[in-house]
Design a protein around this motif. Structure first.
Motif, PDB file in Angstrom:
ATOM      1  N   ALA A  22      -0.292 -13.565 -49.690  1.00 31.87           N
ATOM      2  CA  ALA A  22      -0.393 -12.477 -50.664  1.00 31.87           C
ATOM      3  C   ALA A  22       0.217 -12.907 -51.990  1.00 31.87           C
ATOM      4  O   ALA A  22       0.935 -13.899 -52.062  1.00 31.87           O
ATOM      5  CB  ALA A  22       0.320 -11.233 -50.132  1.00 31.87           C
ATOM      6  N   GLN A 245       6.570  -1.951 -53.089  1.00 32.50           N
ATOM      7  CA  GLN A 245       5.439  -2.774 -52.694  1.00 32.50           C
ATOM      8  C   GLN A 245       5.807  -3.851 -51.674  1.00 32.50           C
ATOM      9  O   GLN A 245       4.962  -4.664 -51.297  1.00 32.50           O
ATOM     10  CB  GLN A 245       4.818  -3.420 -53.934  1.00 32.50           C
ATOM     11  CG  GLN A 245       4.334  -2.393 -54.955  1.00 32.50           C
ATOM     12  CD  GLN A 245       3.706  -3.029 -56.170  1.00 32.50           C
ATOM     13  OE1 GLN A 245       2.548  -3.426 -56.154  1.00 32.50           O
ATOM     14  NE2 GLN A 245       4.466  -3.143 -57.247  1.00 32.50           N
ATOM     15  N   LYS A 247       6.622  -5.232 -47.992  1.00 26.29           N
ATOM     16  CA  LYS A 247       6.277  -4.873 -46.619  1.00 26.29           C
ATOM     17  C   LYS A 247       7.512  -4.337 -45.905  1.00 26.29           C
ATOM     18  O   LYS A 247       8.590  -4.935 -45.962  1.00 26.29           O
ATOM     19  CB  LYS A 247       5.762  -6.103 -45.861  1.00 26.29           C
ATOM     20  CG  LYS A 247       4.501  -6.727 -46.412  1.00 26.29           C
ATOM     21  CD  LYS A 247       4.182  -8.000 -45.632  1.00 26.29           C
ATOM     22  CE  LYS A 247       3.027  -8.767 -46.209  1.00 26.29           C
ATOM     23  NZ  LYS A 247       2.816 -10.056 -45.515  1.00 26.29           N
ATOM     24  N   PHE A 250       9.892  -6.462 -42.988  1.00 30.64           N
ATOM     25  CA  PHE A 250       9.326  -7.816 -42.971  1.00 30.64           C
ATOM     26  C   PHE A 250      10.422  -8.870 -42.898  1.00 30.64           C
ATOM     27  O   PHE A 250      11.447  -8.771 -43.572  1.00 30.64           O
ATOM     28  CB  PHE A 250       8.479  -8.039 -44.219  1.00 30.64           C
ATOM     29  CG  PHE A 250       7.884  -9.414 -44.310  1.00 30.64           C
ATOM     30  CD1 PHE A 250       6.891  -9.822 -43.439  1.00 30.64           C
ATOM     31  CD2 PHE A 250       8.341 -10.312 -45.266  1.00 30.64           C
ATOM     32  CE1 PHE A 250       6.347 -11.095 -43.521  1.00 30.64           C
ATOM     33  CE2 PHE A 250       7.796 -11.583 -45.364  1.00 30.64           C
ATOM     34  CZ  PHE A 250       6.794 -11.975 -44.489  1.00 30.64           C
ATOM     35  N   ASP A 286       4.865 -13.727 -49.720  1.00 28.86           N
ATOM     36  CA  ASP A 286       4.620 -13.183 -48.384  1.00 28.86           C
ATOM     37  C   ASP A 286       5.335 -11.854 -48.156  1.00 28.86           C
ATOM     38  O   ASP A 286       5.073 -11.167 -47.170  1.00 28.86           O
ATOM     39  CB  ASP A 286       5.008 -14.191 -47.301  1.00 28.86           C
ATOM     40  CG  ASP A 286       6.443 -14.676 -47.406  1.00 28.86           C
ATOM     41  OD1 ASP A 286       7.022 -14.595 -48.512  1.00 28.86           O
ATOM     42  OD2 ASP A 286       6.982 -15.175 -46.396  1.00 28.86           O
ATOM     43  N   PHE A 288       4.934  -9.268 -49.976  1.00 29.26           N
ATOM     44  CA  PHE A 288       4.132  -8.199 -50.564  1.00 29.26           C
ATOM     45  C   PHE A 288       2.766  -8.123 -49.904  1.00 29.26           C
ATOM     46  O   PHE A 288       2.148  -9.147 -49.586  1.00 29.26           O
ATOM     47  CB  PHE A 288       3.977  -8.433 -52.068  1.00 29.26           C
ATOM     48  CG  PHE A 288       5.288  -8.556 -52.776  1.00 29.26           C
ATOM     49  CD1 PHE A 288       5.965  -7.438 -53.218  1.00 29.26           C
ATOM     50  CD2 PHE A 288       5.864  -9.802 -52.980  1.00 29.26           C
ATOM     51  CE1 PHE A 288       7.193  -7.545 -53.847  1.00 29.26           C
ATOM     52  CE2 PHE A 288       7.092  -9.934 -53.618  1.00 29.26           C
ATOM     53  CZ  PHE A 288       7.754  -8.802 -54.048  1.00 29.26           C
ATOM     54  N   ALA A 289       2.307  -6.898 -49.721  1.00 25.15           N
ATOM     55  CA  ALA A 289       0.995  -6.686 -49.114  1.00 25.15           C
ATOM     56  C   ALA A 289      -0.114  -7.016 -50.111  1.00 25.15           C
ATOM     57  O   ALA A 289       0.024  -6.783 -51.313  1.00 25.15           O
ATOM     58  CB  ALA A 289       0.858  -5.238 -48.647  1.00 25.15           C
ATOM     59  N   SER A 290      -1.219  -7.546 -49.608  1.00 27.54           N
ATOM     60  CA  SER A 290      -2.382  -7.777 -50.466  1.00 27.54           C
ATOM     61  C   SER A 290      -2.936  -6.442 -50.929  1.00 27.54           C
ATOM     62  O   SER A 290      -2.834  -5.422 -50.250  1.00 27.54           O
ATOM     63  CB  SER A 290      -3.467  -8.542 -49.703  1.00 27.54           C
ATOM     64  OG  SER A 290      -2.998  -9.789 -49.299  1.00 27.54           O
ATOM     65  N   SER A 291      -3.531  -6.428 -52.117  1.00 29.77           N
ATOM     66  CA  SER A 291      -4.075  -5.181 -52.648  1.00 29.77           C
ATOM     67  C   SER A 291      -5.388  -5.437 -53.346  1.00 29.77           C
ATOM     68  O   SER A 291      -5.749  -6.566 -53.653  1.00 29.77           O
ATOM     69  CB  SER A 291      -3.081  -4.550 -53.633  1.00 29.77           C
ATOM     70  OG  SER A 291      -2.836  -5.440 -54.705  1.00 29.77           O
TER      71      SER A 291
END
Length: 470
Positions: A22, A245, A247, A250, A286, A288-291
């Protein structure tokens, strides 16, 4: 030192392939908080509040300090290189740093230092404050009359402070685990971190990023560079990443160092020329979530009052596909386009209200959009040079809160480097440009407004007025 740096660079390159599926998202407010001189194993066992943040948000389990020695290690966090080995130096260093890059981008910074005697204090110690734990204070870019005052005593009114683009926070020697206990350091975080997390950028939908880390591991016993390289560096340290933002819950097993933290701040703030070794470091993507494709308007502020030319800054944040184009519209008419992921342009608009729309497309044709309204104030500038013109509110005007402020500085001899507006002798807002635009909540009654401006030679010029808030 050169051998150690080359070893760290080689280690980073060898471990980088495991990182970053990400992207680090763009952020308008990054917060860095540093603790002192304890290794990962000690911190995870003795700092339950910090661990609760890591468990709630994100925890780097393979984070390593570049080297021992406080100031040198923290220089890697802010300049991407050692810079100096002298903790007691009184010198200022003309090197690339996060401060220089922020100023080149027109972004703001602030260093919050607990027990700092006063804003802009440049002495090397005033117990329990020590300058060596305040790395931003050592650069030539941060030592001018208009920038030294960015180092301010902590605690300030963190919840209500406008906040800078980049914020660096250091507890004093008794509260950062250097002279005091780890419990005292954890208690300090428990007391102060909630006020930062209460700020708007850390609310749902916000873009705030906070990173809490240590300068180095245990002195004399932890020289680890990674899980397999057990000597030559600054030790295994605890690093926590928090924000809307990030995760939830995580844990990253990716190898990171101080340059990774610096690179994360650079990417989040849109700085492409990250200083020193951070230029090639891996950001902490890594966490952060993909958007999907997003559009963010950085300036002008929504519903703001601005002067001409209007400085537009917008970012398109790519999702799964690269950004192919952006177009800015004012009142349904195209005023600017670029075939990149960033708009940074000054555009002249007529006086009055305008509807602003910015569209972005990715390579598949997917569209993302952001919109806002602004008002352009074409106030006549003071003919003198240098001078400051307060465009709004008018002198002796009666206004309602929140009060929109617009001031502009002109200087024919030198570039304008900074502007600060004071309300009743208290700083309310600042900018590193020739135009200051903000909106402030003011109490009912009369207020004395002063706007100071500095040029690149250090010359100060100002304007002042009174306003009445009803």
């Amino acid at each position: 030192m050169k051998t150690r740096c080359m070893m760290m660079a080689a280690l980073a390159m060898s471990l980088m392939s495991t990182a970053l599926v990400a992207q680090v998202p763009r952020s308008s407010h990054v917060w860095i908080i540093t603790e002192e001189n304890h290794s990962y194993e000690d911190a995870t066992a003795a700092m339950p509040y910090l661990m609760s943040l890591g468990n709630q948000y994100g925890l780097a389990t393979q984070s390593y300090a570049d080297m021992h020695n406080s100031l040198s290690a923290l220089m890697h966090l802010t300049a991407g290189q050692t810079v100096t080995l002298d903790d007691n130096t009184t010198l200022f260093f003309d090197v690339d740093s996060i401060v220089r890059q922020l100023m080149l981008q027109g972004l703001t910074w602030r260093s919050y230092q607990e027990s700092l005697p006063f804003a802009g204090f440049e002495g090397i110690d005033a117990f329990p404050y020590v300058k060596r734990h305040n790395p931003l204070a050592y650069f030539t870019d941060s030592s001018t009359a208009s920038t030294a005052i960015n180092s301010v005593p902590y605690p300030a009114n963190i919840t209500l402070d406008a906040g800078a683009s980049y914020n660096y926070v250091t507890p004093n020697l008794l509260n950062d685990a250097h002279d005091g206990t780890m419990q005292a350091a954890d208690d300090w975080l428990r007391t102060h971190i909630p006020a930062i997390l209460a700020r708007p950028e850390f609310q749902p939908g916000g873009d705030g990023i906070m990173i809490i880390t240590f300068d180095e591991g245990n002195l004399g016993s932890d020289n680890r560079c990674s899980a397999t390289v057990l000597s030559g560096c600054g030790g295994h340290i605890l690093t926590v990443v928090a924000g809307p933002q990030v995760k939830r819950g995580f844990r990253s097993a990716t190898w990171y160092n101080h340059e990774s933290v610096l690179k994360t701040a650079c990417v989040a703030l849109g700085i492409t020329a990250c200083p020193g070794q951070a230029r090639t470091a891996a950001p902490m993507g890594d966490f952060f979530a993909s958007s999907a494709l997003q559009v963010q308007i950085i300036s002008p502020a929504p519903n703001g009052m601005v002067g001409n030319p209007v400085h537009f800054q917008m970012d398109a944040i790519a999702g799964a596909h690269p950004v192919s184009a952006m177009i800015v519209y004012a009142d349904d008419h195209e005023v600017y386009r670029t075939y990149s992921d960033r708009v940074d342009a000054s555009i002249t608009l007529s006086g009055g209200s305008h509807r602003i729309v910015v569209n972005a497309w990715d390579s598949t044709g997917a569209l993302a959009q952001a919109r806002e309204s602004i008002t352009v104030n074409d106030c006549p500038l003071n003919a003198a040079s240098p001078s400051v013109t307060i465009c709004t509110p008018a002198a002796n005007a009666t206004v309602t809160s929140p009060v929109s402020f617009l001031a502009r500085a002109t200087d024919n001899a030198h570039p304008v480097s900074a502007m600060i507006v004071y309300v009743d002798d208290h700083e309310a807002s600042r900018t590193y440009s020739s135009q200051l635009q903000t909106s402030l909540d003011l109490a009912t009654g009369s207020h004395h407004i002063v706007v100071n401006a500095w040029d690149s030679s250090g010359a100060l010029f100002q304007a002042q007025e009174f306003v009445q808030v009803k």
